[in-house]
Motif scaffolding. Structure first.
Motif, mmCIF file in Angstrom:
data_model
loop_
_atom_site.group_PDB
_atom_site.id
_atom_site.type_symbol
_atom_site.label_atom_id
_atom_site.label_comp_id
_atom_site.label_asym_id
_atom_site.label_seq_id
_atom_site.Cartn_x
_atom_site.Cartn_y
_atom_site.Cartn_z
ATOM 1 N N LEU A 142 -2.183 6.958 -9.846
ATOM 2 C CA LEU A 142 -2.595 7.997 -8.900
ATOM 3 C C LEU A 142 -2.758 9.330 -9.617
ATOM 4 N N ARG B 97 -6.428 11.280 -10.097
ATOM 5 C CA ARG B 97 -6.672 12.636 -9.580
ATOM 6 C C ARG B 97 -7.061 13.588 -10.705
ATOM 7 N N THR C 14 -10.675 12.899 -11.713
ATOM 8 C CA THR C 14 -11.603 13.445 -10.718
ATOM 9 C C THR C 14 -11.705 14.957 -10.851
ATOM 10 N N ARG D 59 -10.521 6.586 -10.036
ATOM 11 C CA ARG D 59 -10.612 5.904 -8.740
ATOM 12 C C ARG D 59 -11.879 5.077 -8.647
ATOM 13 N N TYR E 230 -3.406 4.706 -3.747
ATOM 14 C CA TYR E 230 -4.224 5.921 -3.832
ATOM 15 C C TYR E 230 -4.689 6.341 -2.441
ATOM 16 N N ASN E 231 -5.232 5.398 -1.681
ATOM 17 C CA ASN E 231 -5.759 5.728 -0.352
ATOM 18 C C ASN E 231 -4.659 6.145 0.612
ATOM 19 N N HIS F 198 -2.105 7.972 -0.201
ATOM 20 C CA HIS F 198 -1.550 9.263 -0.634
ATOM 21 C C HIS F 198 -2.658 10.280 -0.915
ATOM 22 N N LEU F 199 -3.637 10.304 -0.051
ATOM 23 C CA LEU F 199 -4.739 11.260 -0.224
ATOM 24 C C LEU F 199 -4.271 12.672 0.073
ATOM 25 N N GLY G 194 -9.101 14.824 0.798
ATOM 26 C CA GLY G 194 -9.389 13.854 -0.246
ATOM 27 C C GLY G 194 -10.219 12.683 0.264
ATOM 28 N N GLU G 195 -11.010 12.095 -0.624
ATOM 29 C CA GLU G 195 -11.862 10.963 -0.278
ATOM 30 C C GLU G 195 -11.189 9.660 -0.674
ATOM 31 N N PRO G 196 -11.154 8.681 0.210
ATOM 32 C CA PRO G 196 -10.594 7.380 -0.170
ATOM 33 C C PRO G 196 -11.556 6.610 -1.054
#
Length: 709
Positions: free
Chosen positions: A545, A549, A552, A582, A643-644, A646-647, A651-653
């Motif tokens: 994660l 991040r 990104t 991601r 990841y999805n 804990h956006l 944030g984008e999944p």
């Protein structure tokens, strides 16, 4: 279809080499690598001057047991080197059925194409018994590469010099199936060079289809000595045996000057034993090699250097003609097979008003050397293919060719893709290897793109790590060499490093690269309990994660500070399997650039993620961008779910269906790159590196000229 597209569609590469071998033949792969380095360029030495002849591999199976086909007529001349061993013979009809049709096609058109079967084992001849093999099965392993490269260089030189406009061959009758022999003029002083010349002549006659012009032995009674000597020089390559007495001989001086003024391929063999009273000032600016008596390996190396210079000269002149079809070049531009020097400048200055540019091989001369030539002939406009093709012509001073991208920062998005070997652009993985060696084709393509962009005045931007020999370090070396040669204070490379990669950057590294690179270090993401000073291994969903991040964030910041992006290859992976972000790295970078309406150039030849992006833009829904393929691995699926869950706010999944749908909605028309739909289709599919570069420069140039540029 406009005239520029038609020119590209009609373009054919002058010469292409294919190397064919069984994927489990270890020595075959080693030999293929030697062939690539010799005829194309040295991937580990991005600033070295190579021949630049395209070399593709045919080894990795595409469907079943065989590699991709070889299409002979895609180039003006195609040479296929078949490295035959017992494994290929044991494979039976599959491989013989692959190779035999190529041999038949070449025999049907020997003026255009050749197949060179090479036997590494005594049973290799069973593949096609009627062929004349290059026999290496009884040659010592350390001598075999040099012998093979010399044979291939000689044969390729003969193939290229069949053009009736080139006078460097001796015609030997009509209707024969073998190309005519090349000629070699052995220039020597009788006083102390005749023995060396005889040794060379005897070696050549025993080992190669090459004629040697050897002084009075080749001059029939009743013919003028001077006329025959001059004719011999004008129709041959030139090997100069530089002994103690050579420079003092008037005829030797005459031969050198005439050979240089006629642009003949020339090599100097250093055989001085004591010294010279006065050295001859016109022996430089050519390849040199040291003579070693009683050394068979040195004889092979000397002949190889001469043959290579013949091939380099012929290929450069002919290849330059072809490149003029791709790039907008003024009429009357003339190619010079060697970099200019005072002797050639003296002859060229009388034509300075009629010739818009004299173009010599890359790399450019260093500024101090070029200034000396221009002091003698200030009206000469001298440049190289890179400088000429990268910039619009219009200035009278070649050092002031308009820099078309001076204000632009261009990002390079590049990484190895999984299917490079199947495309003939990389090596197959051997059974005992975890991964195949890196692709020389991909590295060379990145190097050439960077070279042209630097010549056009662009600032290069790259996001990556600092592995020794990696793409980032290669870009450092290119920029450093370009500054030295051009005398320009080019902008530093912009290097984005995500957390925690930049934790590996030492003070010594930063000091060594100061002025060459400007580092952009991305801060660690704000995650409770995360220590920014600790490099976390990407092994758990929690650690992945943080990595994702950070990547990104790096890509977002880099996207905001670049004006255009070029994409080549790219692994298709994420969350610890062939990738750490991601999404696959190039997919996320492309999405960000397209959303921001930045110009995007997609080079499809290298497959991988770039190819999947192209498919998605076309609405083809690539399997590589589906949950079924990307989340099949349990580790990736767990990291993706974490990841999805804990956006951060906004944030984008991870959602591959949404990614594909957005790319399809943007479409090819949303690339915003200055190219037409037809030109982008060429960029997606062409395997021709000069065409890739020409299209990208064309698009960037149009954007610069447009009101929105």
């Amino acid at each position: 279809m406009n005239s520029e597209i038609l020119a590209a569609a009609n373009y054919q590469r002058r010469l292409v080499i294919y190397v064919v071998w069984h994927p489990e033949f270890v020595r075959g792969r080693e030999m293929a690598e030697r062939i690539y380095k010799y005829f194309a360029r040295e991937p580990e030495q991005p600033n070295a001057r190579g021949l630049g002849i395209p070399v593709f591999f045919r080894s990795e199976p595409v469907a079943g047991k065989l590699p991709a086909p070889v299409v002979m007529d895609e180039a003006q001349h195609t040479a296929v080197v078949v490295l035959a061993d017992a494994k290929m013979v044991i494979a039976g009809n599959d491989w013989s059925g692959y190779v035999a049709p190529l041999a038949r096609d070449a025999l049907a058109n020997p003026a255009r194409h050749r197949v060179f079967p090479v036997a590494f084992t005594p049973n290799a001849y069973k593949l096609f018994p009627e062929a004349n093999f290059i026999r290496l099965q009884e040659v010592a392993p350390d001598a075999a590469p040099g012998l093979l490269l010399n044979r291939l260089t000689n044969e390729l030189g003969r193939l290229l010099t069949q053009r009736p406009t080139v006078g460097s061959v001796e015609r030997e009758g009509a209707g024969g199936s073998s190309p005519p022999k090349m000629r070699l003029f052995l220039s020597h002083a009788k006083l102390d060079g005749e023995n060396v010349a005889k040794v060379l002549r005897d070696y050549i006659q025993e080992n190669l289809a090459l004629d040697t012009f050897f002084d009075t032995i080749d001059i029939a009674a009743g013919f003028r000595f001077s006329d025959e000597i001059d004719q011999g020089i004008d129709t041959a390559a030139f090997a100069l045996i530089h002994t103690d007495a050579y420079a003092s001989r008037v005829w030797c001086q005459h031969e050198v000057i005439r050979a240089k003024r006629r642009g003949r391929p020339l090599v100097v063999i250093h055989a001085i034993e004591e010294g010279e009273g006065r050295s001859f000032p016109y022996l430089g600016n050519v390849p040199t090699i040291r003579w070693r008596p009683n050394d068979p390996a040195r004889l092979q190396a000397i002949v190889g250097l001469v043959l290579r210079e013949v091939l380099r000269t012929e290929y450069f002149n002919q290849h330059f003609e072809d490149l003029c079809l791709l790039f907008k070049v003024p009429a009357g531009v003339r190619a010079l097979a060697r970099a200019p020097e005072l002797l050639t400048a003296l002859a060229l200055r009388t034509e300075a008003d009629q010739v818009p540019f004299f173009v010599y091989p890359d790399p450019p001369l260093a500024k101090q050397e070029l200034d000396l030539v221009l002091d003698l002939a200030p009206n000469l406009r001298l440049t190289t293919p890179t400088l000429l093709f990268a910039n619009p012509v219009g200035s009278d001073n070649p050092q002031l060719l308009a820099k078309s991208l001076t204000r632009r920062r261009v990002g390079l998005s590049i990484s190895e893709s999984e299917n490079l070997a199947q495309r003939g652009l990389g090596f197959p993985r051997l059974p005992d290897e975890k991964a195949a060696p890196s692709s020389p084709h991909l590295r060379d393509s990145m190097t050439e793109f960077a070279r042209f962009l630097l010549a056009a005045g662009a600032t290069l931007a790259y996001g990556g790590d600092l592995r020794q020999g990696g793409f980032t370090v290669v870009l450092f070396e290119l920029l450093a060499a370009y500054r030295v040669l051009s005398g320009e204070d080019s902008p530093p490379l912009q290097s984005w490093l995500c957390w925690p990669i930049h934790l590996d950057l030492t003070e010594d590294q930063e000091a060594n690269w100061a002025g060459l690179v400007e580092f952009h270090k991305i801060k660690a993401p704000e995650i409770p309990g995360l220590d920014p000073a600790v490099k976390l291994p990407p092994t758990t969903p929690e650690n992945l994660l943080a990595w994702a991040r950070s990547l990104t964030s790096m890509r977002e910041q880099m996207n905001a500070e670049t004006d255009a992006r070029i994409f080549l290859g790219g692994q298709i992976g994420s969350f610890g399997v062939r990738g750490l972000g991601r999404y696959p790295g190039l997919a996320e970078e492309a999405l960000l650039a397209l959303r921001a309406h930045k110009p995007v150039y997609l080079i499809g030849a290298f497959g991988g993620c770039t190819d999947a992006i192209i498919a998605a833009l076309r609405g083809q829904k690539p399997a590589a961008f589906t949950d079924a393929e990307r989340l099949a691995d349990e580790k990736v699926r767990a990291a993706c779910e974490f990841y999805n869950q804990h956006l951060p706010p906004g944030g984008e999944p991870v959602n591959y269906a949404a990614l594909t749908a957005e790319l399809e909605q943007i479409g090819v028309s949303g690339l915003n790159n200055g190219l037409t739909a037809e030109e982008n289709e060429r960029l997606f599919t062409t395997m021709v590196l000069p065409e890739m570069i020409a299209l990208v420069l064309r698009g960037l140039g149009r954007l610069e000229k447009s009101p929105k540029g």
